[in-house]
Design an enzyme around this catalytic site. Structure first.
Site, PDB file in Angstrom:
ATOM      1  N   GLY A 229      -7.986  17.519  15.347  1.00 24.74           N
ATOM      2  CA  GLY A 229      -8.294  16.787  16.676  1.00 24.74           C
ATOM      3  C   GLY A 229      -8.442  15.456  17.139  1.00 24.74           C
ATOM      4  O   GLY A 229      -8.936  15.021  17.864  1.00 24.74           O
ATOM      5  N   GLU A 271      -7.520  18.755   9.202  1.00 23.40           N
ATOM      6  CA  GLU A 271      -6.160  19.572   9.377  1.00 23.40           C
ATOM      7  C   GLU A 271      -5.782  18.808  10.668  1.00 23.40           C
ATOM      8  O   GLU A 271      -5.647  19.338  11.709  1.00 23.40           O
ATOM      9  CB  GLU A 271      -6.661  20.880  10.283  1.00 23.40           C
ATOM     10  CG  GLU A 271      -6.913  21.773   9.125  1.00 23.40           C
ATOM     11  CD  GLU A 271      -7.336  23.089   9.552  1.00 23.40           C
ATOM     12  OE1 GLU A 271      -7.374  24.062   8.752  1.00 23.40           O
ATOM     13  OE2 GLU A 271      -7.840  23.308  10.794  1.00 23.40           O
ATOM     14  N   TYR A 314      -2.033  19.925  30.991  1.00 21.16           N
ATOM     15  CA  TYR A 314      -3.477  19.474  30.834  1.00 21.16           C
ATOM     16  C   TYR A 314      -3.418  17.947  31.532  1.00 21.16           C
ATOM     17  O   TYR A 314      -4.419  17.158  31.406  1.00 21.16           O
ATOM     18  CB  TYR A 314      -3.422  18.715  29.256  1.00 21.16           C
ATOM     19  CG  TYR A 314      -3.086  19.921  28.195  1.00 21.16           C
ATOM     20  CD1 TYR A 314      -3.904  21.213  28.326  1.00 21.16           C
ATOM     21  CD2 TYR A 314      -2.109  19.795  27.503  1.00 21.16           C
ATOM     22  CE1 TYR A 314      -3.358  22.126  27.316  1.00 21.16           C
ATOM     23  CE2 TYR A 314      -1.658  20.519  26.591  1.00 21.16           C
ATOM     24  CZ  TYR A 314      -2.439  21.899  26.221  1.00 21.16           C
ATOM     25  OH  TYR A 314      -2.123  22.715  25.564  1.00 21.16           O
ATOM     26  N   CYS A 341      11.848  23.916  39.037  1.00 24.09           N
ATOM     27  CA  CYS A 341      11.720  24.405  40.225  1.00 24.09           C
ATOM     28  C   CYS A 341      10.148  24.606  40.334  1.00 24.09           C
ATOM     29  O   CYS A 341       9.665  25.794  40.439  1.00 24.09           O
ATOM     30  CB  CYS A 341      12.422  25.769  40.805  1.00 24.09           C
ATOM     31  SG  CYS A 341      14.064  25.363  41.323  1.00 24.09           S
ATOM     32  N   GLU A 342       9.429  23.473  40.486  1.00 21.60           N
ATOM     33  CA  GLU A 342       7.828  23.571  40.064  1.00 21.60           C
ATOM     34  C   GLU A 342       7.288  22.487  40.605  1.00 21.60           C
ATOM     35  O   GLU A 342       7.848  21.380  40.306  1.00 21.60           O
ATOM     36  CB  GLU A 342       7.614  24.051  38.731  1.00 21.60           C
ATOM     37  CG  GLU A 342       6.099  24.140  38.355  1.00 21.60           C
ATOM     38  CD  GLU A 342       5.877  25.457  38.280  1.00 21.60           C
ATOM     39  OE1 GLU A 342       6.849  26.545  38.291  1.00 21.60           O
ATOM     40  OE2 GLU A 342       4.610  25.745  38.276  1.00 21.60           O
ATOM     41  N   TYR A 370       3.369  18.675  20.129  1.00 26.69           N
ATOM     42  CA  TYR A 370       3.114  19.617  20.983  1.00 26.69           C
ATOM     43  C   TYR A 370       4.296  19.496  22.332  1.00 26.69           C
ATOM     44  O   TYR A 370       4.046  19.706  23.214  1.00 26.69           O
ATOM     45  CB  TYR A 370       1.665  19.635  21.830  1.00 26.69           C
ATOM     46  CG  TYR A 370       0.620  20.016  20.510  1.00 26.69           C
ATOM     47  CD1 TYR A 370       0.685  21.229  19.838  1.00 26.69           C
ATOM     48  CD2 TYR A 370      -0.229  18.715  20.198  1.00 26.69           C
ATOM     49  CE1 TYR A 370      -0.537  21.182  18.984  1.00 26.69           C
ATOM     50  CE2 TYR A 370      -1.274  18.911  18.996  1.00 26.69           C
ATOM     51  CZ  TYR A 370      -1.374  20.455  18.523  1.00 26.69           C
ATOM     52  OH  TYR A 370      -2.177  20.578  17.629  1.00 26.69           O
TER      53      TYR A 370
HETATM   54  N1  LLP Z   1      -7.116  23.019  13.325  1.00 25.96           N
HETATM   55  C1  LLP Z   1      -6.960  23.741  14.134  1.00 25.96           C
HETATM   56  C2  LLP Z   1      -7.870  25.334  13.872  1.00 25.96           C
HETATM   57  C3  LLP Z   1      -6.632  23.969  15.264  1.00 25.96           C
HETATM   58  O1  LLP Z   1      -6.972  24.877  16.355  1.00 25.96           O
HETATM   59  C4  LLP Z   1      -5.756  22.596  15.850  1.00 25.96           C
HETATM   60  C5  LLP Z   1      -5.292  22.469  17.106  1.00 25.96           C
HETATM   61  C6  LLP Z   1      -5.667  21.434  14.986  1.00 25.96           C
HETATM   62  C7  LLP Z   1      -6.156  21.912  13.748  1.00 25.96           C
HETATM   63  C8  LLP Z   1      -4.877  20.493  15.103  1.00 25.96           C
HETATM   64  O2  LLP Z   1      -5.208  19.741  16.049  1.00 25.96           O
HETATM   65  P1  LLP Z   1      -4.724  18.354  16.435  1.00 25.96           P
HETATM   66  O3  LLP Z   1      -4.982  17.527  15.195  1.00 25.96           O
HETATM   67  O4  LLP Z   1      -3.243  18.307  16.612  1.00 25.96           O
HETATM   68  O5  LLP Z   1      -5.438  17.936  17.807  1.00 25.96           O
HETATM   69  N2  LLP Z   1      -1.392  22.107  22.786  1.00 25.96           N
HETATM   70  C9  LLP Z   1      -2.545  21.246  22.933  1.00 25.96           C
HETATM   71  C10 LLP Z   1      -3.295  21.002  21.579  1.00 25.96           C
HETATM   72  C11 LLP Z   1      -3.822  22.399  21.192  1.00 25.96           C
HETATM   73  C12 LLP Z   1      -4.500  22.182  19.883  1.00 25.96           C
HETATM   74  C13 LLP Z   1      -4.808  23.470  19.251  1.00 25.96           C
HETATM   75  N3  LLP Z   1      -5.437  23.313  17.864  1.00 25.96           N
HETATM   76  C14 LLP Z   1      -2.125  19.743  23.437  1.00 25.96           C
HETATM   77  O6  LLP Z   1      -0.665  19.727  23.657  1.00 25.96           O
HETATM   78  O7  LLP Z   1      -2.817  18.850  23.519  1.00 25.96           O
END
Ligand code: LLP
Length: 411
Positions: A229, A271, A314, A341-342, A370
């Site tokens: 995150g 992570e 988002y 088309c949106e 993503y």
């Molecule tokens: N660990 C877990 C359990 C997670 O659910 C996630 C992301 C991560 C690690 C990695 O998070 P990151 O470091 O990539 O922020 N599609 C959305 C993001 C959804 C993230 C879901 N979980 C976007 O494009 O912003």
């Protein structure tokens, strides 16, 4: 404009557009950043790449080469790891509704750790572990209740979140009881993920302090996984926290809390997904038509929400340039719109760019996380190719989808 010493216009000629481009040295530097700073003399540490951000074979080969571990959330992600001979002992398997087939595959391939989301899932894991007579390491996803300041759709940690269980709730107690009773399940610790694109280190600190406090109920030192995150820079409004600061803050927080409480932990894990791949990714498009409405000027591009759904989903913001005109006066306030088309298919609303003409190449930055992984075939758009660039050389790592491939599963 050059990326990793490769001319972007040459890439356009060679691979056409839309095209995802990744700077491999930047990717490796990001991985090295976490690997070198996320360390402590007092407990083990593990850096997992959250593969959902961008899971393709070539990235997993680099993850493997770097000696990192992996977070997978589906059979598809596990299978991608299998295809590059990734060591399954280094995989943490996540998800709130893992199927029997997925769990059987993971356990059958000796997955390192399963991150349990709920009691019913643990019952299924136990059944499979008993049938296979295999030991399974589990950590339990805890909803720590800490929620971070980020877009509401990607905050996961409010008390009714679909992810995880609340500490000492009935669901939690049942999970711990079953772990204690089970012959093949080994309870190893806790996991928490508080959201995405977070800049506030206090949120991570608060979640970590909570996880450590739960360790007091157990005599064995636990594995604690604080999730991902960590925020990245999409536009000049974002100021991400450097890897060393994020890593050291978490390590120091853990050390302080452990000293205060007299507790020990076995391992601390993180992570990161986005913060590893986002900023090394670029997308190039060709500008088609340009249109003025009473209050707006549109630059239409030959991609959009099919290769980058984040602005539509988002309201995510991006920065862009017109290749070769980076230093021209940016005196056109425009909306960069995709071709779906949106009405919501707008990649950037209100950006100052130079005057463009049909055929110009538009580049968007920070599209490495993503983007490809959430790409889709809406309007029967073809998924773009992915090219990796490094030290003046380019390498195709995902081919552009063809019309025949688009229809190959249709009967
Ligand atoms: N660990 C877990 C359990 C997670 O659910 C996630 C992301 C991560 C690690 C990695 O998070 P990151 O470091 O990539 O922020 N599609 C959305 C993001 C959804 C993230 C879901 N979980 C976007 O494009 O912003």
């Amino acid at each position: 404009m050059r990326i990793a010493d490769v001319d972007v216009m040459d890439l356009k000629k060679k691979y056409s557009t839309p095209l995802y481009i990744y700077d491999v040295n930047h990717l490796k530097k990001n991985m090295d950043g976490y690997l070198s700073y996320f360390k402590s003399p007092n407990f083990d540490t593990e850096v997992l790449y959250a593969s959902k951000a961008f899971s393709i074979k070539e990235v997993l080969r680099i993850v493997k080469e770097k000696g990192m571990s992996l977070d997978c959330v589906s059979l598809g992600e596990l299978y991608t790891a299998k295809c590059v001979d990734f060591d399954f002992k280094k995989i943490y398997f996540h998800g709130n509704n893992k199927s029997y087939e997925e769990l059987e595959y993971a356990i059958g391939n000796n997955v390192g750790v399963i991150v349990v989301d709920n009691y019913m899932e643990l019952e299924t894991i136990e059944e499979i572990a008993n049938n296979k007579k295999k030991n399974v390491n589990v950590i339990v996803r805890i909803n720590s209740g800490v929620s971070a300041h980020t877009h509401k759709f990607i905050v996961t940690s409010h008390i009714d979140s679909k992810f995880g269980v609340l500490y000492k709730s009935d669901e939690y107690n049942k999970i711990i009881d079953l772990c204690n009773k089970s012959e093949f399940i080994n309870f190893k610790g806790f996991h928490s993920h508080i959201g995405s694109q977070i800049f506030d280190l206090e949120a991570f600190r608060a979640a970590l302090v909570k996880l450590i406090s739960y360790a007091k109920d157990f005599s064995e030192p636990l594995i604690l996984n604080i999730g991902g995150g960590f925020g990245v820079r999409y536009t000049s409004e974002d100021s991400p926290i450097p890897f060393d600061v994020v890593s050291q803050t978490l390590i120091n927080t853990a050390n302080e809390e452990l000293t205060k409480s007299g507790l020990k932990i076995k391992k601390l894990c993180i992570e990161p997904g986005r913060s590893i791949v986002a900023e090394c990714g670029y997308t190039i498009y060709e500008i088609g038509y340009i249109k003025k409405t009473p209050n707006k000027e549109y630059y239409f591009i030959n991609g959009g929400m099919t290769d980058n759904i984040r602005p539509a989903l988002y309201q995510a913001k991006y920065d862009a340039d017109i290749v070769g005109k980076e230093n021209d006066v940016k005196n056109h306030l425009v909306t960069v719109a995709g071709k779906c088309c949106e009405s919501g298919d707008l990649i950037i609303e209100g950006i100052n760019l130079p005057e463009a003409k049909k055929g110009d190449v538009l580049i968007t930055y920070t599209t490495g996380a993503y983007g490809y992984s959430m790409s889709n075939n809406y309007n029967k758009a073809l998924t773009p190719a992915v090219v990796f660039v490094e030290d003046g050389k380019d390498k195709l790592v995902v081919k552009r989808q063809t019309l025949d491939e688009l229809l190959e599963r249709e009967i």
